[in-house]
Design a protein around this motif. Structure first.
Motif, PDB file in Angstrom:
ATOM      1  N   UNK A  24     -65.621 -27.056 -56.354  1.00 24.60           N
ATOM      2  CA  UNK A  24     -65.839 -26.753 -55.191  1.00 24.60           C
ATOM      3  C   UNK A  24     -64.641 -25.633 -54.805  1.00 24.60           C
ATOM      4  N   UNK A  25     -63.407 -25.878 -54.812  1.00 21.12           N
ATOM      5  CA  UNK A  25     -62.251 -25.064 -54.694  1.00 21.12           C
ATOM      6  C   UNK A  25     -62.323 -23.694 -55.617  1.00 21.12           C
ATOM      7  N   UNK A  26     -62.898 -23.809 -56.775  1.00 20.42           N
ATOM      8  CA  UNK A  26     -63.247 -22.657 -57.703  1.00 20.42           C
ATOM      9  C   UNK A  26     -64.248 -21.718 -56.913  1.00 20.42           C
ATOM     10  N   UNK A  27     -65.147 -22.434 -56.659  1.00 15.30           N
ATOM     11  CA  UNK A  27     -66.402 -21.735 -55.968  1.00 15.30           C
ATOM     12  C   UNK A  27     -66.109 -21.236 -54.574  1.00 15.30           C
ATOM     13  N   UNK A  28     -65.041 -21.475 -54.074  1.00 13.18           N
ATOM     14  CA  UNK A  28     -64.607 -20.864 -52.855  1.00 13.18           C
ATOM     15  C   UNK A  28     -63.352 -19.966 -53.290  1.00 13.18           C
ATOM     16  N   UNK A  29     -63.247 -19.413 -54.433  1.00 12.46           N
ATOM     17  CA  UNK A  29     -62.300 -18.690 -54.773  1.00 12.46           C
ATOM     18  C   UNK A  29     -60.721 -18.842 -54.834  1.00 12.46           C
ATOM     19  N   UNK A  30     -60.318 -20.206 -54.848  1.00 12.08           N
ATOM     20  CA  UNK A  30     -59.060 -20.724 -54.660  1.00 12.08           C
ATOM     21  C   UNK A  30     -58.294 -20.974 -56.041  1.00 12.08           C
ATOM     22  N   UNK A  75     -54.107 -20.091 -38.741  1.00 13.90           N
ATOM     23  CA  UNK A  75     -53.093 -19.522 -37.750  1.00 13.90           C
ATOM     24  C   UNK A  75     -51.930 -20.308 -37.989  1.00 13.90           C
ATOM     25  N   UNK A  76     -51.914 -21.530 -37.909  1.00 13.15           N
ATOM     26  CA  UNK A  76     -50.435 -22.132 -38.118  1.00 13.15           C
ATOM     27  C   UNK A  76     -49.844 -21.882 -39.448  1.00 13.15           C
ATOM     28  N   UNK A  77     -50.704 -21.789 -40.651  1.00 12.75           N
ATOM     29  CA  UNK A  77     -50.058 -21.471 -41.923  1.00 12.75           C
ATOM     30  C   UNK A  77     -49.652 -20.200 -41.975  1.00 12.75           C
ATOM     31  N   UNK A  78     -50.184 -19.034 -41.395  1.00 15.94           N
ATOM     32  CA  UNK A  78     -49.838 -17.660 -41.489  1.00 15.94           C
ATOM     33  C   UNK A  78     -48.397 -17.447 -40.468  1.00 15.94           C
ATOM     34  N   UNK A  79     -48.326 -18.313 -39.318  1.00 18.30           N
ATOM     35  CA  UNK A  79     -47.117 -18.318 -38.532  1.00 18.30           C
ATOM     36  C   UNK A  79     -45.964 -18.828 -39.284  1.00 18.30           C
ATOM     37  N   UNK A 100     -53.078 -24.340 -55.921  1.00 23.18           N
ATOM     38  CA  UNK A 100     -54.113 -23.178 -55.672  1.00 23.18           C
ATOM     39  C   UNK A 100     -53.388 -22.123 -54.973  1.00 23.18           C
ATOM     40  N   UNK A 101     -54.244 -20.930 -54.956  1.00 26.67           N
ATOM     41  CA  UNK A 101     -53.689 -19.629 -54.437  1.00 26.67           C
ATOM     42  C   UNK A 101     -54.777 -19.514 -53.234  1.00 26.67           C
ATOM     43  N   UNK A 102     -54.171 -19.247 -51.882  1.00 22.21           N
ATOM     44  CA  UNK A 102     -54.964 -19.175 -50.753  1.00 22.21           C
ATOM     45  C   UNK A 102     -55.513 -17.590 -50.606  1.00 22.21           C
ATOM     46  N   UNK A 103     -56.493 -17.566 -50.614  1.00 22.31           N
ATOM     47  CA  UNK A 103     -57.319 -16.106 -50.853  1.00 22.31           C
ATOM     48  C   UNK A 103     -58.113 -15.678 -49.472  1.00 22.31           C
ATOM     49  N   UNK A 104     -57.778 -14.725 -48.871  1.00 24.38           N
ATOM     50  CA  UNK A 104     -58.359 -14.126 -47.692  1.00 24.38           C
ATOM     51  C   UNK A 104     -58.380 -15.277 -46.473  1.00 24.38           C
ATOM     52  N   UNK A 106     -60.647 -18.163 -44.260  1.00 23.36           N
ATOM     53  CA  UNK A 106     -61.996 -19.201 -44.836  1.00 23.36           C
ATOM     54  C   UNK A 106     -61.186 -20.240 -45.922  1.00 23.36           C
ATOM     55  N   UNK A 107     -60.131 -20.161 -46.289  1.00 14.49           N
ATOM     56  CA  UNK A 107     -59.854 -20.909 -47.241  1.00 14.49           C
ATOM     57  C   UNK A 107     -59.444 -22.352 -46.582  1.00 14.49           C
ATOM     58  N   UNK A 108     -59.011 -22.561 -45.391  1.00 10.97           N
ATOM     59  CA  UNK A 108     -58.639 -24.061 -44.788  1.00 10.97           C
ATOM     60  C   UNK A 108     -60.060 -24.759 -44.591  1.00 10.97           C
ATOM     61  N   UNK A 109     -61.219 -24.091 -44.292  1.00 12.02           N
ATOM     62  CA  UNK A 109     -62.532 -24.648 -44.107  1.00 12.02           C
ATOM     63  C   UNK A 109     -62.949 -25.288 -45.781  1.00 12.02           C
ATOM     64  N   UNK A 110     -62.677 -24.269 -46.482  1.00 10.45           N
ATOM     65  CA  UNK A 110     -62.914 -24.830 -47.953  1.00 10.45           C
ATOM     66  C   UNK A 110     -62.220 -26.088 -48.330  1.00 10.45           C
TER      67      UNK A 110
END
Length: 157
Positions: A24-30, A75-79, A100-104, A106-110
């Motif tokens: 699932x995470x690979x499919x999301x690009x993580x 938003x919290x992660x970016x802050x 994992x590597x957070x990309x772009x 939508x990663x939190x929903x994934x």
């Protein structure tokens, strides 16, 4: 049933769940990798503190769809500067952490879709721990960081 048999059955179930999470995470690009990072010991102490009802959250929001929760988490992660390589708690006893590597966006929903609404995210680069979980009517966020000069050495928790 013996404890050894129970342990083996749990391991088999968790191997299947581990594969599902990875796919699932690979499919999301993580780009997930299980069990490669060592974590500082203070993380376990902070996580326990956050689950104590006397501890006030750093932020909260009403329960919402995974997409809305995901945007709030991002938003919290970016802050906090948590934007790239992280270690995520899986909830699995035999495979407790995944890098994992957070990309772009939508990663939190994934992450919510893969491991559930209760998320524990650690950024070794920033020394920051973010914990999110659903309470009765709201979603809570807790944050902690390594003390300057404190224990940020690798210890598996």
């Amino acid at each position: 049933m013996t404890s050894e048999l129970r342990r083996r059955l749990q391991l088999a179930r968790e191997k299947t769940e581990k594969q599902r999470i990875e796919q699932q995470l690979t499919a999301s690009g993580l780009h997930p990798r299980f069990g490669t990072s060592a974590l500082p010991s203070w993380i376990g102490e902070e996580r326990s503190r956050f689950y104590d009802s006397a501890t006030r959250p750093d932020s909260s929001t009403p329960l919402a769809s995974p997409d809305k929760l995901g945007r709030w988490i991002e938003e919290i992660a970016m802050e906090q500067g948590v934007t790239e390589a992280v270690t995520l708690a899986t909830g699995l006893e035999n495979f407790p952490w995944i890098d994992l590597h957070l990309a772009g966006s939508g990663w939190a929903s994934s992450l919510i879709e893969a491991v559930g609404r209760n998320l524990t995210i650690y950024s070794a680069a920033k020394g920051i721990l973010l914990v999110f979980f659903a309470d009765e009517y709201e979603y809570l966020a807790f944050m902690a960081s390594a003390a300057p000069g404190g224990d940020d050495t690798g210890e598996r928790i």
